[in-house]
Design an enzyme around this catalytic site. Structure first.
Site, mmCIF file in Angstrom:
data_model
loop_
_atom_site.group_PDB
_atom_site.id
_atom_site.type_symbol
_atom_site.label_atom_id
_atom_site.label_comp_id
_atom_site.label_asym_id
_atom_site.label_seq_id
_atom_site.Cartn_x
_atom_site.Cartn_y
_atom_site.Cartn_z
ATOM 1 N N TYR A 428 116.342 -40.662 -4.454
ATOM 2 C CA TYR A 428 116.345 -39.242 -4.870
ATOM 3 C C TYR A 428 114.933 -38.731 -5.130
ATOM 4 O O TYR A 428 113.978 -39.470 -5.086
ATOM 5 C CB TYR A 428 117.316 -38.970 -6.019
ATOM 6 N N GLU A 429 114.872 -37.423 -5.307
ATOM 7 C CA GLU A 429 113.572 -36.748 -5.502
ATOM 8 C C GLU A 429 112.701 -36.860 -4.247
ATOM 9 O O GLU A 429 111.483 -36.955 -4.327
ATOM 10 C CB GLU A 429 112.870 -37.384 -6.700
ATOM 11 N N GLY A 430 113.349 -36.907 -3.085
ATOM 12 C CA GLY A 430 112.641 -37.144 -1.820
ATOM 13 C C GLY A 430 112.591 -38.635 -1.585
ATOM 14 O O GLY A 430 111.981 -39.372 -2.375
#
Ligand SMILES: Cc1cc2nc3c(=O)[nH]c(=O)nc-3n(C[C@H](O)[C@H](O)[C@H](O)COP(=O)(O)OP(=O)(O)OC[C@H]3O[C@@H](n4cnc5c(N)ncnc54)[C@H](O)[C@@H]3O)c2cc1C
Length: 567
Positions: A428-430
């Protein structure tokens, strides 16, 4: 063994590796004196150790659940969250005019480290609020700031971040959620968002959703995305949560780890939302939130790695298996291979923590001085800190299981929970792949200038260390020279060739920065020399193999046809 917050290491890195003194010397952060920094670290360490860490197991065993459309949190999370909110930890870096402590990100990140090592699932809640606070500070109208920031900062309300849709993950530009103007300054938001962390909560009076959506006639892709504040309860003029908004949690995901963190499918059905920042400039506003969160997620990896390491070390000191080379009945810690794993774990955690804190110092310096060089340094280090910190989190958690043998694999000990929980941080978060592409793409639009400046600094550090540690300094210097040459080759490549080598390049960069951090540590404290040797002699050499991949480009990868992959 219970988790113990790594206050001593954080203090040491801030002081001797990351250069926190520079931050405290700026007028903007003049209040962050060494005494205050020490007090913050000690108090956050106490809360992480005594209040938050004991909740970690309950979060895993009794996941958050959905009852009548509302999230019910894991046992003890309400008390834990209250301690964080009442201690002011949600607003640690928020501006004082809205009730925040106004402290540097460097200290906020050190706190993130300790809280995520204590309980990742619960730490996610203040993490998202912090990102939202920063986005509002930068992009919201004064009226919106006045309405939301005091409540978010105090932790009375919490924030979420809604980007992902079924067809729009890494490709955020593909999102379809709609925003129709209602003529009174508000918009009707309609669409489905998936994977929304803490999308609902019984720990706060209101949940404030930051939602990316498209206005009518907006351009395709990321250029047509706007950001909206969509509260669960619409605040009245006094800021009291009023009418229920038209949004709901459809379901919670069943997932590998972070069971205490509810991951929600959200449905917006003409929910009232208010534009944050300019129309069609939502990605810029969201990036403020994401940059902050990216670095914090990198530190989540480090925090969990620390917890996994502490547990593995305790096991290795107690478990006996046959004679060891050092004694007839010594613990497994005396076996060379076990010592190798634990030494690598500690060296890696130290290096990844140093990179993250150095990134935070760069962010603080950019804020305090408006210097373009510090901004470029922060931008360069953010994807490295995120991807490397979380990769190390996953690797160290797995090594922690290996150190504990079968006891590491069974659920009772909690070693497996660390590995399960931390795995998401690389996604997550890229995803870490996207982070690496950011490093070699956007962050190299300057022709590699910011990277070369950092490599110059590493080389100056190595020169300064040469008199005391000629062999170690020589190896760090040589590795950084290899990185310089690879960077020169990289910036000359077409973009897709860069992308093909992006992940190995990012890791090689982190290896060099890790060597630099350990060298600085050994100079400051001779007791740290043995670990510096582990990093520089055993781990840093990996950079050469990684950089070899950088020069290969994409062609050889596409030469592997889908049929070849099928076997
Ligand atoms: C527990 C959990 C919590 C989450 N919390 C939130 C949240 O609070 N808010 C929110 O908005 N989202 C959240 N997410 C979503 C998360 O950010 C996405 O899952 C993540 O960004 C990846 O998107 P995806 O799952 O669609 O994977 P995809 O985008 O389909 O990616 C699959 C693979 O393809 C690669 N890939 C994709 N595009 C490219 C490209 N252009 N070039 C090279 N490789 C590429 C990726 O790196 C990855 O390896 C959460 C997810 C989970 C599982």
């Amino acid at each position: 063994m219970p988790y113990r917050a790594p206050v001593r290491d954080l203090r040491f890195i801030l002081q001797h590796v990351a250069g926190f003194a520079k931050v405290a010397a700026t007028p903007r952060f003049a209040e962050a004196t060494p005494e205050l920094a020490d007090a913050i670290l000690a108090e956050a360490g106490r809360i992480a150790t005594d209040v938050i860490a004991p909740l970690n197991r309950a979060g895993d065993l009794t996941p958050a659940r959905l009852e009548n459309g509302a999230v019910v949190s894991s046992p003890g999370f309400a008390e834990g969250y209250r301690a964080l909110a009442e201690g002011g930890w949600v607003g640690i870096a928020a501006r004082p005019e809205h009730g925040g402590m106004g402290l540097p990100i460097s200290l906020a990140l050190a706190v993130d480290d300790m809280l995520s090592g204590a309980c990742l699932a619960l730490q996610l809640k203040p993490l998202l609020s912090k990102g939202q606070i920063e986005a509002l500070e930068h992009h919201a109208s004064e009226a919106m700031k006045a309405l939301y920031l005091p409540k978010l900062t105090s932790g009375e309300w919490s924030g979420t971040m809604n980007l992902t849709e079924p067809q729009a993950g890494s490709d955020v530009g593909a999102l379809r959620t709609k925003a129709e103007p209602l003529g009174d300054g508000s918009h009707a938001i309609s669409g489905q968002k998936i994977f929304i962390t803490w999308g609902d909560s019984d720990l706060v009076a209101n949940v404030c959703h930051m939602v990316l959506a498209r206005l009518p006639g907006a351009p395709e892709g990321t250029k047509g995305i706007s950001l909206f504040m969509v509260p669960k309860f619409i605040p009245d003029a006094e800021g009291r949560p009023g009418a229920r908004n038209s949004l709901r949690v459809v379901s919670l995901e069943h997932k590998l780890g972070i069971h205490g963190s509810p991951t929600c499918v959200m449905q917006y059905e003409g929910a009232k939302g208010w534009l944050v920042g300019e129309a069609n400039r939502g990605m810029a506003a969201m990036f403020t939130m994401m940059n902050n969160a990216r670095l914090s997620v990198g530190m989540q990896g480090v925090g969990v790695a620390e917890a996994a390491l502490q547990q593995a070390l305790a096991h290795a000191m107690e478990r006996h298996q046959g004679a060891t080379p050092l004694s007839a009945e010594g613990p497994i810690l005396e076996h060379a291979d076990v010592r190798r794993m634990l030494a690598a774990m500690r060296a890696e955690v130290f290096a990844a923590r140093s990179i993250a804190l150095s990134c935070a110092v760069a962010i603080d310096m950019a804020k305090a001085t408006d210097s373009a060089d510090w901004q470029a340094r922060a931008a360069l280090l953010t994807p490295i800190a995120k991807a490397h910190g979380t990769d190390i989190g996953c690797e160290v958690a797995h090594l922690g299981m290996q150190v504990q043998g079968g006891m590491g694999y069974i659920e009772e000990t909690g070693a497996a929970q660390f590995a399960r929980d931390v795995r998401i941080t690389a996604i997550y978060e890229g995803t870490n792949g996207i982070q690496a592409m950011d490093l070699v793409g956007r962050k190299m639009q300057d022709g590699g200038e910011a990277a070369f400046r950092l490599i110059d600094e590493v080389q100056r550090g190595a020169e300064a260390a040469r008199a005391r540690f000629p062999d170690l300094a020589g190896e760090v210097w040589q590795a950084s020279e290899g990185l310089r040459e690879a960077t020169e080759a990289l910036v000359a490549q077409p973009l897709n060739d860069r992308f093909a080598g992006a992940a190995p390049y990012l890791r090689a960069f982190a290896r060099v920065l890790g060597g630099d951090a350990h060298l600085k540590a050994a100079l400051a404290d001779p007791d740290r020399l043995a670990l510096a040797r582990v990093m520089i002699r055993r781990i840093l050499p990996e950079h050469a193999a990684l950089l070899a991949q950088v020069r290969e480009g994409a062609e050889g990868l596409y030469a592997v046809r889908p049929a070849d992959l099928a076997g």
